[in-house]
Design an enzyme around this catalytic site. Structure first.
Site, PDB file in Angstrom:
ATOM      1  N   ASP A 184       0.769  -1.166  -0.074  1.00 51.31           N
ATOM      2  CA  ASP A 184       0.019  -0.007  -0.124  1.00 51.31           C
ATOM      3  C   ASP A 184       0.930   1.221  -0.016  1.00 51.31           C
ATOM      4  OD1 ASP A 184      -2.154  -1.844   0.015  1.00 51.31           O
ATOM      5  OD2 ASP A 184      -3.336  -0.689   1.737  1.00 51.31           O
TER       6      ASP A 184
ATOM      7  N   CYS B  49       0.964  -8.283   5.291  1.00 53.65           N
ATOM      8  CA  CYS B  49       0.559  -6.584   5.194  1.00 53.65           C
ATOM      9  C   CYS B  49      -0.921  -6.504   4.823  1.00 53.65           C
ATOM     10  CB  CYS B  49       1.426  -6.148   4.005  1.00 53.65           C
ATOM     11  SG  CYS B  49       3.187  -6.218   4.759  1.00 53.65           S
ATOM     12  N   ASP B  50      -1.130  -5.502   4.622  1.00 48.94           N
ATOM     13  CA  ASP B  50      -2.472  -4.747   4.494  1.00 48.94           C
ATOM     14  C   ASP B  50      -3.791  -5.490   4.144  1.00 48.94           C
ATOM     15  OD1 ASP B  50      -0.677  -2.813   5.228  1.00 48.94           O
ATOM     16  OD2 ASP B  50      -2.086  -1.079   4.691  1.00 48.94           O
ATOM     17  N   LYS B  51      -3.979  -5.968   2.889  1.00 50.05           N
ATOM     18  CA  LYS B  51      -4.874  -6.755   2.512  1.00 50.05           C
ATOM     19  C   LYS B  51      -4.819  -8.134   2.358  1.00 50.05           C
ATOM     20  CE  LYS B  51      -6.541  -2.782   2.084  1.00 50.05           C
ATOM     21  NZ  LYS B  51      -5.207  -2.296   2.232  1.00 50.05           N
TER      22      LYS B  51
ATOM     23  N   CYS C  46       5.308  -2.333   8.358  1.00 46.23           N
ATOM     24  CA  CYS C  46       5.794  -1.192   8.708  1.00 46.23           C
ATOM     25  C   CYS C  46       5.766  -1.014  10.191  1.00 46.23           C
ATOM     26  CB  CYS C  46       4.889  -0.194   8.128  1.00 46.23           C
ATOM     27  SG  CYS C  46       5.513   0.117   6.584  1.00 46.23           S
TER      28      CYS C  46
ATOM     29  N   GLU D 247      -6.720   4.722  -0.053  1.00 45.35           N
ATOM     30  CA  GLU D 247      -6.237   5.295   1.408  1.00 45.35           C
ATOM     31  C   GLU D 247      -5.890   6.850   1.115  1.00 45.35           C
ATOM     32  OE1 GLU D 247      -3.412   3.011   2.969  1.00 45.35           O
ATOM     33  OE2 GLU D 247      -4.741   1.389   3.915  1.00 45.35           O
TER      34      GLU D 247
ATOM     35  N   SER E  11      -5.091   5.234   5.654  1.00 47.76           N
ATOM     36  CA  SER E  11      -4.134   4.337   6.140  1.00 47.76           C
ATOM     37  C   SER E  11      -4.163   4.211   7.778  1.00 47.76           C
ATOM     38  CB  SER E  11      -2.810   5.067   5.706  1.00 47.76           C
ATOM     39  OG  SER E  11      -1.653   4.379   6.392  1.00 47.76           O
TER      40      SER E  11
END
EC number: 4.2.1.9
Length: 617
Positions: A81, A122-124, A195, A492, A518
């Site tokens: 992202d 990670c995110d998704k 992150c 985002e 985010s």
């Protein structure tokens, strides 16, 4: 008693062809009859959170085979992202969640797989894998790649911690020299891993712990630390045990849908609210509820957000604490222990270890345990060396953070606030709800905010306005047609909020959108406005200089115009015919795949899932 799904492809004379193909993948005579377990990896060289996962799939596979299973690995996609942000690439991020879930379903169903270990980060990717696990409802274990170490720079002879958001913020700050920016850029992301703050990836990996689908420490133990290796080895062992228990002993208690109940989703959002997790977690938990056919909605989140205290602030809500500090303070089970003391959790729910949440909290609470292995586990810290390799360091803190007064995790008595780090706002501008990360608001006076609207129909236009000084103190930026359908893809908005921060406007302005934020966002940032503009939400009818009232204390978001004026604006919009409720001036090329997503996408209050009822079969 359920039959092994894999028997479909390995039993009987007419499956000789399938068996021949299995043999070509390395399956031996003695292996036929063992459970076939997928290792669903998400290794990619595009994402620091996934760069180190290549060998970890093989690590899990070997442990599965040692424990009596057949391991077969495949990969899903993974979008970064941070790299996709600020340009058209971000349109693809949220839709990739569905693509990941679908691709896992295709592989598992096509090959009649018995169970799976999901290696996410990670995110998704974690949410996509969670949706797949609930959809398929086969034995599943989650183990993620782990968080990145925080970046460190020397400022006035003092070490300062930084992360990705600092690089973005200074990149927009005209007062930051190129030399200083390069130093920050080179230092912000020093290792492999997701992150280093409580952004979306780490928030979701923490939630897998309370959901009972991963092991304690999964969300907080650093990617670089040697101790993380044991989580992968354990995943290989536990999945074989749980798979055999289901198929051979008819024990369905550890299937994903048995573990992830409405009460457990409540536990997850309670944890999220108390730790000030990413607002994106709301989107993903609602999508999980949809996938598992659980009646869990925004109203449930709203009710819980009013009574759950805010016990933890981690970057981006704090410049002092990062995931490495959170782990040192006991991680997820450190917070769960504090929440359990005030009777907010349902602790009877089982997890993949076949332990109740109550027993797991008691075992892994660093304030109670005398177990030296657990104390050592939570002592794991950063190696402070740049690396892309997992398990590459073994640093341990000499002392755990057990301070519940002013430490990384606080008790209820010393909470940052009586209500938690996320809130649901409703009102005529968000009839079905919106989300704000209250943990990211450092100025308490900002909880009541009123100002004139500055309306933009794309993130790009809003960014241009911010960077070219069109936004003034007191303004409320409205970014619309960025929802799941209208974007499409629900981008985002980290760049607009980061640029506001770099210009000193983050505490003097607000930003509202039908898009999302985010986990790195801070300030008065209200997202997920539902219904979105493309679904005829009132946000589509906001004009420049309309007054908007935000009251986080009362949980309200209102456009200050009369019902008669709303009616007139609706008529005017609908007179645009086929162009009604679409952006007027936006130039954006939409691919066919995104058009298909847009056709079926629901608003954020439904988790931005696809509405399959539009398809007639």
């Amino acid at each position: 008693m359920p039959k092994y799904r894999s028997f479909t492809t390995i039993n009987g004379k007419n499956m000789a062809g399938a068996r021949a193909l299995w043999r070509a993948t390395g399956v031996k005579d003695a292996d036929f009859g063992k459970p076939i377990i997928a290792v669903v990896n998400s290794f990619t060289e595009f994402v620091p959170g996934h760069i180190h996962l290549r060998e970890l799939g093989q690590l899990v596979s070997k442990e599965i085979e040692k424990s009596g299973g057949i391991a077969k690995e495949f990969n899903t996609i993974a979008i970064d992202d941070g790299i996709a942000m600020g340009h058209s690439g971000m349109l693809y991020s949220l839709p990739s969640r569905e693509l990941i879930a679908d691709s896992i379903e295709y592989m598992i169903q096509a090959h009649c797989v018995d169970a799976m270990v999901c290696i996410s980060n990670c995110d998704k990717i974690t949410p996509g894998m969670l949706l797949a696990a609930l959809r398929l409802n086969i034995p599943s274990v989650f183990v993620s790649g782990g968080p990145m170490e925080s970046g460190k720079i020397l400022v006035n002879e003092k070490i300062i911690k930084i992360d990705l958001v600092d690089a973005m913020m200074h990149g927009a700050n005209k007062n930051t020299s190129n030399k200083k920016l390069l130093n920050i850029e080179k230092s912000a992301c020093p290792t492999c891993g997701s992150c280093s703050g409580m952004f979306t990836a780490n928030s979701m990996n923490c939630l897998t712990e309370v959901l009972g689908l991963s092991f304690p420490g999964n969300g907080s133990l650093l990617a670089t630390h040697i101790d993380r290796k044991n989580l992968f080895l354990k995943a290989g062992k536990i999945i074989v045990r749980n798979t055999k228990n289901y198929y051979e002993n008819n024990d369905s208690s550890l299937l994903p849908r048995s573990i992830v109940t409405k009460e457990n989703l409540k536990n997850a959002i309670i944890l999220d609210i108390s730790m000030g997790g990413s607002s994106n977690t709301v989107l993903h938990l609602l999508a999980m509820a949809y996938e598992a056919n659980i009646n869990f909605k925004m109203i449930d989140i709203d009710l819980l957000s009013r009574k759950v205290p805010h016990l933890c602030k981690i970057s981006p809500s704090s410049s002092k604490y990062y995931m490495e500090d959170f782990h040192r303070a006991g991680g997820v089970f450190g917070i769960l222990s504090e929440l359990n003391k005030i009777n907010l959790l349902n602790t009877s729910i089982l997890n993949i270890l076949r332990m109740s949440l109550e027993k797991t909290i008691n075992k892994f609470d660093i304030l109670k345990t005398k177990d030296k292995k657990i104390i050592s586990f939570y002592s794991s810290g950063p190696g402070n060396k740049k690396t892309i390799y997992p398990f590459s360091q073994s640093f341990r803190w000499k002392k755990l953070d057990k301070d519940r007064i002013s430490g990384c995790i606080r008790s209820k008595k010393y909470a940052y606030s009586k209500d938690g780090g996320l809130a649901v706002l409703t009102g005529n501008l968000a009839k079905n709800g919106s989300i704000i990360k209250t943990a990211a608001i450092t100025n308490q006076s900002s909880k009541i905010f009123s100002g004139p609207a500055k309306v933009y129909e794309s993130q790009e236009d809003a960014v241009y306005a911010i960077l070219n000084n069109y936004i003034k103190s007191g303004d409320i930026i409205v970014i619309r047609y960025e929802g799941p359908k209208g974007g499409p893809g629900m981008q985002e908005m980290l760049y607009p909020t980061t640029y506001l921060k770099s210009m000193g406007l983050d505490k003097k302005c607000a930003l509202i959108t039908d898009g999302r934020f985010s986990g790195g966002t801070s300030g008065i940032s209200i997202g997920h406005i539902s219904p979105e503009a493309a679904n005829k939400g009132l946000i589509a009818l906001v004009y420049d200089n309309d007054i908007i009232n935000i009251n986080i204390i009362d949980r309200s978001l209102k456009l200050k115009i009369s019902s008669d004026e709303i009616r007139k604006r609706k008529e005017k919009e609908e007179n645009r015919g086929i162009f009604a409720y679409t952006p007027k001036k936006r130039l954006r090329k939409i691919s066919d795949s995104l058009k298909i997503y847009s056709m079926f996408a629901t608003s954020a209050d439904k988790g931005a899932v696809r509405n399959i009822h539009k398809i007639n079969f």
